[in-house]
Structure formats: structure tokens, C-alpha cells
Design a protein around this motif. Structure first.
Motif, PDB file in Angstrom:
ATOM      1  N   HIS A  65       0.849  -1.188   0.000  1.00 59.69           N
ATOM      2  CA  HIS A  65       0.000   0.000   0.000  1.00 59.69           C
ATOM      3  C   HIS A  65       0.894   1.252   0.000  1.00 59.69           C
ATOM      4  O   HIS A  65       2.096   1.167   0.278  1.00 59.69           O
ATOM      5  CB  HIS A  65      -0.936  -0.006   1.200  1.00 59.69           C
ATOM      6  CG  HIS A  65      -1.863  -1.196   1.206  1.00 59.69           C
ATOM      7  ND1 HIS A  65      -2.916  -1.325   0.336  1.00 59.69           N
ATOM      8  CD2 HIS A  65      -1.858  -2.329   1.963  1.00 59.69           C
ATOM      9  CE1 HIS A  65      -3.549  -2.473   0.562  1.00 59.69           C
ATOM     10  NE2 HIS A  65      -2.919  -3.106   1.541  1.00 59.69           N
ATOM     11  N   ARG A  66       0.301   2.414  -0.271  1.00 58.34           N
ATOM     12  CA  ARG A  66       1.118   3.612  -0.478  1.00 58.34           C
ATOM     13  C   ARG A  66       0.703   4.739   0.457  1.00 58.34           C
ATOM     14  O   ARG A  66      -0.321   5.383   0.234  1.00 58.34           O
ATOM     15  CB  ARG A  66       1.005   4.068  -1.939  1.00 58.34           C
ATOM     16  CG  ARG A  66       1.898   5.244  -2.298  1.00 58.34           C
ATOM     17  CD  ARG A  66       2.019   5.374  -3.808  1.00 58.34           C
ATOM     18  NE  ARG A  66       0.730   5.619  -4.441  1.00 58.34           N
ATOM     19  CZ  ARG A  66       0.246   6.845  -4.682  1.00 58.34           C
ATOM     20  NH1 ARG A  66       0.927   7.915  -4.330  1.00 58.34           N
ATOM     21  NH2 ARG A  66      -0.925   6.979  -5.273  1.00 58.34           N
ATOM     22  N   PRO A  67       1.470   4.985   1.529  1.00 54.40           N
ATOM     23  CA  PRO A  67       1.181   6.135   2.390  1.00 54.40           C
ATOM     24  C   PRO A  67       1.352   7.429   1.594  1.00 54.40           C
ATOM     25  O   PRO A  67       2.369   7.619   0.911  1.00 54.40           O
ATOM     26  CB  PRO A  67       2.218   6.031   3.502  1.00 54.40           C
ATOM     27  CG  PRO A  67       2.632   4.580   3.508  1.00 54.40           C
ATOM     28  CD  PRO A  67       2.567   4.172   2.066  1.00 54.40           C
ATOM     29  N   VAL A  68       0.360   8.316   1.684  1.00 53.03           N
ATOM     30  CA  VAL A  68       0.399   9.539   0.887  1.00 53.03           C
ATOM     31  C   VAL A  68       0.304  10.809   1.730  1.00 53.03           C
ATOM     32  O   VAL A  68       0.612  11.891   1.233  1.00 53.03           O
ATOM     33  CB  VAL A  68      -0.723   9.549  -0.168  1.00 53.03           C
ATOM     34  CG1 VAL A  68      -0.483   8.461  -1.208  1.00 53.03           C
ATOM     35  CG2 VAL A  68      -2.095   9.368   0.489  1.00 53.03           C
ATOM     36  N   ALA A  69      -0.129  10.700   2.991  1.00 55.43           N
ATOM     37  CA  ALA A  69      -0.283  11.898   3.803  1.00 55.43           C
ATOM     38  C   ALA A  69      -0.382  11.516   5.271  1.00 55.43           C
ATOM     39  O   ALA A  69      -0.897  10.455   5.623  1.00 55.43           O
ATOM     40  CB  ALA A  69      -1.529  12.681   3.386  1.00 55.43           C
ATOM     41  N   VAL A  70       0.104  12.403   6.129  1.00 53.91           N
ATOM     42  CA  VAL A  70       0.031  12.198   7.571  1.00 53.91           C
ATOM     43  C   VAL A  70      -0.163  13.550   8.240  1.00 53.91           C
ATOM     44  O   VAL A  70       0.337  14.571   7.746  1.00 53.91           O
ATOM     45  CB  VAL A  70       1.316  11.495   8.095  1.00 53.91           C
ATOM     46  CG1 VAL A  70       2.553  12.321   7.787  1.00 53.91           C
ATOM     47  CG2 VAL A  70       1.216  11.213   9.581  1.00 53.91           C
ATOM     48  N   SER A  71      -0.926  13.563   9.312  1.00 53.98           N
ATOM     49  CA  SER A  71      -1.093  14.798  10.071  1.00 53.98           C
ATOM     50  C   SER A  71      -0.456  14.631  11.441  1.00 53.98           C
ATOM     51  O   SER A  71      -0.505  13.558  12.042  1.00 53.98           O
ATOM     52  CB  SER A  71      -2.576  15.155  10.231  1.00 53.98           C
ATOM     53  OG  SER A  71      -3.205  14.285  11.151  1.00 53.98           O
ATOM     54  N   GLY A  72       0.148  15.701  11.928  1.00 59.87           N
ATOM     55  CA  GLY A  72       0.771  15.698  13.242  1.00 59.87           C
ATOM     56  C   GLY A  72       1.044  17.126  13.666  1.00 59.87           C
ATOM     57  O   GLY A  72       1.431  17.960  12.841  1.00 59.87           O
ATOM     58  N   VAL A  73       0.863  17.397  14.944  1.00 57.33           N
ATOM     59  CA  VAL A  73       1.001  18.763  15.442  1.00 57.33           C
ATOM     60  C   VAL A  73       2.307  18.962  16.193  1.00 57.33           C
ATOM     61  O   VAL A  73       3.049  19.913  15.931  1.00 57.33           O
ATOM     62  CB  VAL A  73      -0.193  19.128  16.351  1.00 57.33           C
ATOM     63  CG1 VAL A  73      -0.009  20.527  16.928  1.00 57.33           C
ATOM     64  CG2 VAL A  73      -1.506  19.023  15.584  1.00 57.33           C
ATOM     65  N   SER A  74       2.617  18.055  17.108  1.00 55.65           N
ATOM     66  CA  SER A  74       3.797  18.239  17.954  1.00 55.65           C
ATOM     67  C   SER A  74       5.077  17.937  17.193  1.00 55.65           C
ATOM     68  O   SER A  74       5.071  17.247  16.165  1.00 55.65           O
ATOM     69  CB  SER A  74       3.713  17.325  19.180  1.00 55.65           C
ATOM     70  OG  SER A  74       3.847  15.967  18.802  1.00 55.65           O
ATOM     71  N   ASP A  75       6.185  18.447  17.713  1.00 54.94           N
ATOM     72  CA  ASP A  75       7.493  18.155  17.112  1.00 54.94           C
ATOM     73  C   ASP A  75       7.784  16.660  17.156  1.00 54.94           C
ATOM     74  O   ASP A  75       8.339  16.091  16.202  1.00 54.94           O
ATOM     75  CB  ASP A  75       8.597  18.925  17.846  1.00 54.94           C
ATOM     76  CG  ASP A  75       8.523  20.421  17.597  1.00 54.94           C
ATOM     77  OD1 ASP A  75       7.887  20.831  16.596  1.00 54.94           O
ATOM     78  OD2 ASP A  75       9.079  21.182  18.411  1.00 54.94           O
ATOM     79  N   PRO A  86       9.253   8.361   5.685  1.00 52.69           N
ATOM     80  CA  PRO A  86      10.032   9.405   5.016  1.00 52.69           C
ATOM     81  C   PRO A  86       9.401   9.786   3.674  1.00 52.69           C
ATOM     82  O   PRO A  86       8.858   8.933   2.966  1.00 52.69           O
ATOM     83  CB  PRO A  86      11.405   8.748   4.829  1.00 52.69           C
ATOM     84  CG  PRO A  86      11.156   7.283   4.886  1.00 52.69           C
ATOM     85  CD  PRO A  86      10.020   7.108   5.838  1.00 52.69           C
ATOM     86  N   ASP A  87       9.465  11.066   3.371  1.00 53.72           N
ATOM     87  CA  ASP A  87       8.954  11.621   2.111  1.00 53.72           C
ATOM     88  C   ASP A  87       7.435  11.683   2.046  1.00 53.72           C
ATOM     89  O   ASP A  87       6.877  12.091   1.023  1.00 53.72           O
ATOM     90  CB  ASP A  87       9.485  10.838   0.895  1.00 53.72           C
ATOM     91  CG  ASP A  87      11.005  10.806   0.838  1.00 53.72           C
ATOM     92  OD1 ASP A  87      11.621  11.832   1.177  1.00 53.72           O
ATOM     93  OD2 ASP A  87      11.562   9.753   0.469  1.00 53.72           O
ATOM     94  N   VAL A  88       6.746  11.263   3.118  1.00 56.92           N
ATOM     95  CA  VAL A  88       5.290  11.403   3.146  1.00 56.92           C
ATOM     96  C   VAL A  88       4.961  12.782   3.714  1.00 56.92           C
ATOM     97  O   VAL A  88       5.399  13.110   4.815  1.00 56.92           O
ATOM     98  CB  VAL A  88       4.633  10.296   3.991  1.00 56.92           C
ATOM     99  CG1 VAL A  88       3.129  10.530   4.109  1.00 56.92           C
ATOM    100  CG2 VAL A  88       4.903   8.928   3.378  1.00 56.92           C
ATOM    101  N   PRO A  89       4.216  13.611   3.000  1.00 60.19           N
ATOM    102  CA  PRO A  89       3.979  14.983   3.467  1.00 60.19           C
ATOM    103  C   PRO A  89       3.110  15.049   4.720  1.00 60.19           C
ATOM    104  O   PRO A  89       2.190  14.241   4.897  1.00 60.19           O
ATOM    105  CB  PRO A  89       3.276  15.634   2.275  1.00 60.19           C
ATOM    106  CG  PRO A  89       2.670  14.503   1.510  1.00 60.19           C
ATOM    107  CD  PRO A  89       3.598  13.341   1.692  1.00 60.19           C
ATOM    108  N   VAL A  90       3.434  16.015   5.568  1.00 61.54           N
ATOM    109  CA  VAL A  90       2.638  16.295   6.764  1.00 61.54           C
ATOM    110  C   VAL A  90       1.659  17.407   6.410  1.00 61.54           C
ATOM    111  O   VAL A  90       2.065  18.518   6.050  1.00 61.54           O
ATOM    112  CB  VAL A  90       3.528  16.708   7.945  1.00 61.54           C
ATOM    113  CG1 VAL A  90       2.675  17.028   9.174  1.00 61.54           C
ATOM    114  CG2 VAL A  90       4.529  15.594   8.270  1.00 61.54           C
ATOM    115  N   VAL A  91       0.373  17.105   6.491  1.00 58.39           N
ATOM    116  CA  VAL A  91      -0.675  18.035   6.064  1.00 58.39           C
ATOM    117  C   VAL A  91      -1.786  18.058   7.112  1.00 58.39           C
ATOM    118  O   VAL A  91      -1.825  17.208   8.006  1.00 58.39           O
ATOM    119  CB  VAL A  91      -1.234  17.608   4.691  1.00 58.39           C
ATOM    120  CG1 VAL A  91      -0.139  17.630   3.622  1.00 58.39           C
ATOM    121  CG2 VAL A  91      -1.880  16.230   4.767  1.00 58.39           C
TER     122      VAL A  91
END
Length: 336
Positions: A65-75, A86-91
């Protein structure tokens, strides 16, 4: 390790594919497909880059499967995402749902209902989108607002403790998942768990809180007990408490999993009231914060040992007096 079950010939709605061969048909010999070439590969998004979400997404990536996006607030969450994905954008979360066919909602239990309601109200949930939460407490009912918007709801809870590092992906091999899903999505839920290397264990919706309480009682409280034990051993002069406890606790855990209450040993199970009294006394002097926990566990152990015939009733009487006296003394100190 996980059993090698074939992934059912079904689409992600759990319906048989039109061109799927009958179960009795012998498929033609061919080279095994690479993960990226297997059918029904999904784009994967993660809402909440805590310790669980990135590990599950990384495991699904290994399955093709292909991870395409991830959300995260804290460092910390952003670092975890960068390490495991790696290389998956944080949105933002809404953008995760816009990009992904399979969305993992890996937020704390108390935040999950509000998150689902908010996503449904903003209209970002798409019909046919697989929405998976990893809460042990909830079944699929918490996803009802998204289901009304057309989402396909799954509850997949890995019965594993997570570190937020790459070791978590390896630990998923053979890990049991508490799974709750609508009947028409059971095949899809099972397939996803197996692809992550896990073993599906079906949990009814109404049994989810009890299921989760059982896991917390065993795993979370174990960490507290072990940490307290190591602190006491250091106070007693033991230089490597982890090395001392490792073989002992490993054997105790193995015995308990094999034999249940029959594995009970120690002064409480033997009815050694004098030894237990000495424990309570020294703990009150050197580590008063541990007394309440020691007494509570000792009383529970005594009850179970009695019920299973391990503790003789004539010895239990003196033991229970010691525990009652210790509890009264602890209550008196706490009220000062």
C-alpha cells in the motif's frame, strides 16, 4: 508468526470480485507478485502521528500500500512521521482524507468522537473511503457520523505496546488485533490485519470496553509494577535490577500464560503472614507510596489463591488480618 491465510478474493467492500475464480479452481502457476504489483493497493493516510499510526502505515507500506499523507502537530509526532514514513507529506487532517482511500485515525480515545464528528461535519469524508480507528475502547459505533457520510468503518486495535520507533513494525508480526467491523466488511478487516502481519481477533461492539480494560490491567499496570520493583531493588543495593528481574519476570509471565492461577507462588499464596507483615513494614518506612498498591495486589492474590485451593483457609485468616491492619494504617497515614 501470523498464519498464512490467503487474502479473500474480495474487493474492499467485502464483496466477491466479479472475475474471482471459484474456491475450488486451481490458479495457474506464476511468479509471486511484488507488493506494489498486487491488486487492490490503497493510498493510506494517517490522522494523528502518535506512536501507533506511523507504525501501522509503515507496515501497510511493506504490504504494497502507499502512504500519501500524515497529520501531526507536535514536534515529536513530526519526527516519528519523518522516521517511519520518510517523504510522506505532513498536512492538515482534512487534506489527509482528501488524498487517501484508507485513513487511519490514531488519536487518543477521548479525542476520537470529536474528531470523527468534526470530519463528517466539514464534508471531507468520501463515500467508499475506508475509515479505520485503532482505539481499544470503541467499536465501529464511534464512526457512525462518518458512516452516514458514506465511509466504510473498521475498528482495528493492535494488542501491542508501541515505542514510536521502527521496532514497532517488527513487533506487529504475530500481534493480535481486536477487530470490530460490520458483517460486509469482515473480509476487508481480516485482510488488512493479515497484511500487517497480525492475527485478527473478533470483538463484539458491546464487549470493547471490557476487552480494553483487560489489556490495560495486564500491560499498563505491569509497567508500573516493574518500575516500582526496580526502584526498590536499587534502594536495596542491587546494581542491575533489570538483569535480576528479567529472567524472574519472564518465567513468571510464561508460567501465568500457561497455567493461570496455578502459577501463583510467593508469601501470599503460601500464607506466610509474618513475611507479608515484614514487607508492609519495610515498604512503609522506605517507599510509602508503594504500600497501597502492594496491599491491593496482595489482597487480590490471596482471594484468587483461596478460590483455587492454593492458600489453606487456616493460613489465610492470619494473612488477611495483616493485610487489613496494613490497609488501616495506610488509610490513617493518608488522612493526616
Amino acid at each position: 508468526m501470523a498464519k498464512n491465510r490467503p487474502v479473500p478474493p474480495a474487493d474492499w467492500n467485502g464483496r466477491p470480485r466479479v472475475n474471482a475464480p471459484p474456491p475450488s479452481a486451481t490458479p495457474p502457476a506464476q511468479e509471486p507478485a511484488e507488493p506494489k504489483d498486487r491488486p487492490a493497493r490503497l493510498t493510506v493516510g494517517v490522522v494523528g502521528a502518535g506512536r501507533v499510526g506511523p507504525a501501522l502505515a509503515a507496515s501497510l507500506q511493506l504490504a504494497g500500500h502507499r502512504p500519501v499523507a500524515v497529520s501531526g502537530v507536535s514536534d515529536a509526532s513530526r519526527r516519528r512521521a519523518a522516521t517511519l514514513l520518510p517523504d510522506v507529506p505532513v498536512v492538515p487532517p482534512a487534506e489527509v482524507l482528501a488524498r487517501a482511500e484508507l485513513v487511519l485515525l490514531t488519536v487518543p480515545d477521548d479525542a476520537l468522537p470529536g474528531l470523527v464528528e468534526g470530519l463528517a461535519e466539514t464534508g471531507v469524508v468520501r463515500p467508499g473511503q475506508l475509515l479505520v480507528h485503532t482505539s481499544g475502547r470503541y467499536g465501529t459505533g464511534v464512526l457512525d457520523p462518518a458512516r452516514r457520510a458514506g465511509a466504510l468503518p473498521l475498528a482495528l486495535h493492535p494488542a501491542m505496546t508501541f515505542t514510536g520507533t521502527s521496532v514497532d513494525v517488527q513487533r506487529l508480526a504475530g500481534c493480535s488485533f481486536g477487530v470490530t467491523a460490520p458483517e460486509e466488511l469482515r473480509l476487508a478487516a481480516e485482510a488488512l490485519v493479515i497484511e500487517m502481519g497480525g492475527e485478527p481477533e473478533w470483538i463484539e461492539e458491546e464487549a470493547r470496553p471490557l476487552y480494553h480494560a483487560a489489556l490495560a490491567l495486564g500491560a499498563n499496570h505491569l509497567v508500573t509494577l516493574v518500575a516500582q520493583s526496580m526502584e526498590l531493588l536499587r534502594s536495596a543495593g542491587v546494581g542491575a535490577p533489570d538483569r535480576m528481574l528479567g529472567p524472574l519476570l519472564g518465567a513468571a509471565l510464561d508460567n501465568a500464560l500457561r497455567s493461570g492461577d496455578a502459577a501463583l507462588t510467593g508469601p501470599v499464596a503460601r500464607g506466610d503472614a509474618g513475611t507479608v507483615a515484614a514487607h508492609v513494614s519495610v515498604l512503609r518506612e522506605h517507599a510509602p507510596a508503594t504500600v497501597a498498591g502492594y496491599l491491593a495486589m496482595a489482597r487480590t492474590t490471596a482471594d484468587r489463591a483461596l478460590a483455587h485451593g492454593l492458600l489453606k483457609p487456616e493460613l489465610a485468616e492470619d494473612l488477611l488480618v495483616v493485610l487489613a491492619d496494613g490497609s488501616s494504617a495506610a488509610d490513617g497515614e493518608s488522612s493526616r
